[in-house]
Design an enzyme around this catalytic site. Structure first.
Site, PDB file in Angstrom:
ATOM      1  N   GLU A  94       0.826  -1.201   0.000  1.00 46.71           N
ATOM      2  CA  GLU A  94       0.000   0.000   0.000  1.00 46.71           C
ATOM      3  C   GLU A  94       0.865   1.258   0.000  1.00 46.71           C
ATOM      4  O   GLU A  94       1.922   1.295   0.631  1.00 46.71           O
ATOM      5  CB  GLU A  94      -0.944  -0.016   1.211  1.00 46.71           C
ATOM      6  CG  GLU A  94      -1.990  -1.120   1.038  1.00 46.71           C
ATOM      7  CD  GLU A  94      -2.996  -1.241   2.167  1.00 46.71           C
ATOM      8  OE1 GLU A  94      -4.095  -1.721   1.896  1.00 46.71           O
ATOM      9  OE2 GLU A  94      -2.694  -0.862   3.302  1.00 46.71           O
ATOM     10  N   CYS A 107       3.386   8.404   1.220  1.00 46.50           N
ATOM     11  CA  CYS A 107       3.806   7.473   2.260  1.00 46.50           C
ATOM     12  C   CYS A 107       3.996   6.130   1.563  1.00 46.50           C
ATOM     13  O   CYS A 107       3.030   5.548   1.072  1.00 46.50           O
ATOM     14  CB  CYS A 107       2.719   7.420   3.334  1.00 46.50           C
ATOM     15  SG  CYS A 107       3.038   6.163   4.572  1.00 46.50           S
ATOM     16  N   CYS A 114       5.842  -7.330   7.045  1.00 46.76           N
ATOM     17  CA  CYS A 114       6.893  -6.853   7.940  1.00 46.76           C
ATOM     18  C   CYS A 114       7.262  -7.982   8.895  1.00 46.76           C
ATOM     19  O   CYS A 114       6.428  -8.811   9.245  1.00 46.76           O
ATOM     20  CB  CYS A 114       6.401  -5.639   8.733  1.00 46.76           C
ATOM     21  SG  CYS A 114       7.712  -4.804   9.654  1.00 46.76           S
ATOM     22  N   CYS A 118       5.680  -5.429  15.818  1.00 48.28           N
ATOM     23  CA  CYS A 118       5.230  -4.391  16.760  1.00 48.28           C
ATOM     24  C   CYS A 118       3.763  -4.713  17.058  1.00 48.28           C
ATOM     25  O   CYS A 118       2.949  -4.823  16.142  1.00 48.28           O
ATOM     26  CB  CYS A 118       5.353  -3.003  16.138  1.00 48.28           C
ATOM     27  SG  CYS A 118       7.051  -2.561  15.760  1.00 48.28           S
ATOM     28  N   CYS A 121       0.581  -2.739  15.538  1.00 50.22           N
ATOM     29  CA  CYS A 121       0.590  -2.316  14.133  1.00 50.22           C
ATOM     30  C   CYS A 121      -0.077  -3.361  13.241  1.00 50.22           C
ATOM     31  O   CYS A 121       0.184  -4.559  13.372  1.00 50.22           O
ATOM     32  CB  CYS A 121       2.031  -2.093  13.697  1.00 50.22           C
ATOM     33  SG  CYS A 121       2.201  -1.679  11.952  1.00 50.22           S
ATOM     34  N   CYS A 339      -1.433   5.792   9.774  1.00 49.37           N
ATOM     35  CA  CYS A 339      -0.245   5.104  10.282  1.00 49.37           C
ATOM     36  C   CYS A 339      -0.604   3.775  10.923  1.00 49.37           C
ATOM     37  O   CYS A 339      -1.485   3.715  11.788  1.00 49.37           O
ATOM     38  CB  CYS A 339       0.407   5.940  11.371  1.00 49.37           C
ATOM     39  SG  CYS A 339       1.665   7.002  10.762  1.00 49.37           S
TER      40      CYS A 339
HETATM   41  N1  SAH Z   1       8.971   0.111  10.236  1.00 45.72           N
HETATM   42  C1  SAH Z   1       9.096   1.544  10.230  1.00 45.72           C
HETATM   43  C2  SAH Z   1       8.193   2.155   9.206  1.00 45.72           C
HETATM   44  C3  SAH Z   1       6.712   2.117   9.529  1.00 45.72           C
HETATM   45  S1  SAH Z   1       6.250   3.735   9.905  1.00 45.72           S
HETATM   46  C4  SAH Z   1       8.849   2.089  11.621  1.00 45.72           C
HETATM   47  O1  SAH Z   1       8.369   1.340  12.453  1.00 45.72           O
HETATM   48  O2  SAH Z   1       9.169   3.239  11.887  1.00 45.72           O
HETATM   49  C5  SAH Z   1       4.776   3.575  10.660  1.00 45.72           C
HETATM   50  C6  SAH Z   1       4.684   4.395  11.939  1.00 45.72           C
HETATM   51  O3  SAH Z   1       3.370   4.245  12.454  1.00 45.72           O
HETATM   52  C7  SAH Z   1       5.604   3.876  13.018  1.00 45.72           C
HETATM   53  O4  SAH Z   1       6.022   4.919  13.853  1.00 45.72           O
HETATM   54  C8  SAH Z   1       4.699   2.949  13.772  1.00 45.72           C
HETATM   55  O5  SAH Z   1       5.166   2.665  15.051  1.00 45.72           O
HETATM   56  C9  SAH Z   1       3.414   3.729  13.763  1.00 45.72           C
HETATM   57  N2  SAH Z   1       2.214   2.924  13.949  1.00 45.72           N
HETATM   58  C10 SAH Z   1       2.062   1.608  13.753  1.00 45.72           C
HETATM   59  N3  SAH Z   1       0.797   1.234  14.017  1.00 45.72           N
HETATM   60  C11 SAH Z   1       0.134   2.361  14.366  1.00 45.72           C
HETATM   61  C12 SAH Z   1      -1.218   2.636  14.699  1.00 45.72           C
HETATM   62  N4  SAH Z   1      -2.128   1.688  14.691  1.00 45.72           N
HETATM   63  N5  SAH Z   1      -1.547   3.910  14.988  1.00 45.72           N
HETATM   64  C13 SAH Z   1      -0.626   4.886  14.939  1.00 45.72           C
HETATM   65  N6  SAH Z   1       0.646   4.696  14.595  1.00 45.72           N
HETATM   66  C14 SAH Z   1       1.024   3.437  14.319  1.00 45.72           C
END
Ligand code: SAH
Length: 347
Positions: A94, A107, A114, A118, A121, A339
């Site tokens: 995406e 973005c 992945c 986390c 996410c 995000c």
């Molecule tokens: N792997 C990289 C790139 C992904 S960026 C990283 O982790 O930085 C995506 C961003 O959104 C990251 O900061 C992640 O922690 C955050 N994120 C993930 N799930 C989310 C959610 N449900 N709501 C808000 N932010 C989220």
């Protein structure tokens, strides 16, 4: 359809020049093809009109130009556009266009799925299928740029590697793509308008600093207390906050560029005064600023956004300590484009 022929965009400019020489043609044809591929984003050899028909056929017989295609496009009420992008082997990633008054930001994704787990996410719920090639990363930018021109009458202004995947676990391809995006013999965008976001892999952060990169670095911190961060991000068990800090100090020393910490405030995880104090003290150890992100629900009851008051408290205390803090509004959450909500049903 997957072809046996080699993807021509896996070749460097030198290799393209060599190819023509070994086929009894002039090396500069390699430059012409390179320009078609990386400046003009050509999708077929037929488009390469300054090459003879014979040359185009010769290329056709030896190579393919794999390219991505927008499979599905969804528009949010706030103007955000989420694209499901189909790769040449039918996998999906995406990419999102995020418009604000003055900018349009792409973005983009760096991996299919992945591997980092986390817990909060959506992308983490998919297993990592493969890394994206440099051309697949570049193509996402080209597609979003087209949408920016079409819907906002100007070219794309910014790029964030905040889509699916961990860019530092696909380092070589991400760097090659950024080179094609920023090079004058490419899309010619400024590195200053690119931000790479990572969970924070110390070894790779140091490598980036050594490689003298010019783009911005964002690190998903989410907590400055090891036990809390480990609960949210299992990667913290492998490299903890101290290892991360050492790498970030190295980054700053080499690049003189402030780090942006991304920080989601979760109800019941990091919403206490001690969490704020830990963040303040962490930020003081390396030049940095903080983006506070409201949590976007992914249908998992365990994780919820903290109350607005707590986020306000974060801002006040950070600012009182001379640390820049911004609350980032969620965009496109009505279409799951915000995000951490990116997750195609790939099965
Ligand atoms: N792997 C990289 C790139 C992904 S960026 C990283 O982790 O930085 C995506 C961003 O959104 C990251 O900061 C992640 O922690 C955050 N994120 C993930 N799930 C989310 C959610 N449900 N709501 C808000 N932010 C989220």
């Amino acid at each position: 359809m997957i072809s046996d022929k080699k993807d021509i965009r896996a070749l460097t400019k030198e290799q393209l020049r060599d190819f023509f020489v070994s086929n009894n043609d002039k090396a500069f044809r390699g430059n012409q093809v390179y320009e078609w591929l990386w400046v003009k984003s050509a999708r077929s050899f037929e488009q390469m009109t300054n090459l003879s028909k014979q040359t185009r056929e010769m290329l056709e017989n030896n190579f393919v130009i794999n390219h991505v295609a927008v499979d599905k496009m969804q528009k949010s009420i706030d103007g955000t556009i989420k694209n499901a992008i189909k790769l040449h082997d039918d996998l999906l990633v995406e990419s999102v266009l995020i418009p604000t008054k003055k900018r349009t930001t792409a973005c983009i994704s760096s991996q299919v799925g992945c591997s980092l787990d986390c817990n909060f996410c959506a992308t983490a719920k998919l297993k990592r299928m493969r890394n994206l090639n440099a051309d697949e990363i570049y193509d996402q930018v080209v597609e979003i740029d087209k949408q920016s021109r079409l819907y906002h009458n100007h070219k794309l202004t910014n790029i964030v590697f905040m889509g699916m995947g961990e860019p530092l676990l696909n380092y070589k391809n991400v760097m090659t793509a950024i080179d094609k995006i920023t090079n004058d013999e490419g899309l010619g965008m400024s590195s200053k308008r690119i931000t790479l976001s990572t969970v924070g892999i110390p070894k790779m952060i140091k490598k980036m600093a050594d490689d003298d990169v010019k783009f911005n670095l964002a690190v998903s911190l989410h907590s400055a207390i090891n036990e809390v961060r480990s609960k949210l991000m299992p990667i913290n068990d492998k490299s903890n906050l101290e290892d991360l800090l050492e790498a970030l100090q190295y980054w700053y020393q080499k690049t003189k560029q402030k780090i942006t910490f991304e920080y989601v405030v979760f109800k019941g995880f990091n919403d206490k005064k001690k969490d704020i104090d830990a963040l303040v003290s962490y930020c003081k150890k390396v030049p940095s600023k903080v983006n506070l992100i409201t949590y976007n629900n992914i249908g998992d009851a365990e994780y919820q956004s903290a109350d607005g008051e707590i986020i306000e408290q974060y801002v006040q205390i950070l600012e009182a300590n001379n640390i820049i803090a911004k609350v980032r509004k969620s965009r496109g959450d009505d279409i799951d484009a915000a995000c951490g909500q990116l997750a195609n049903k790939m099965e």
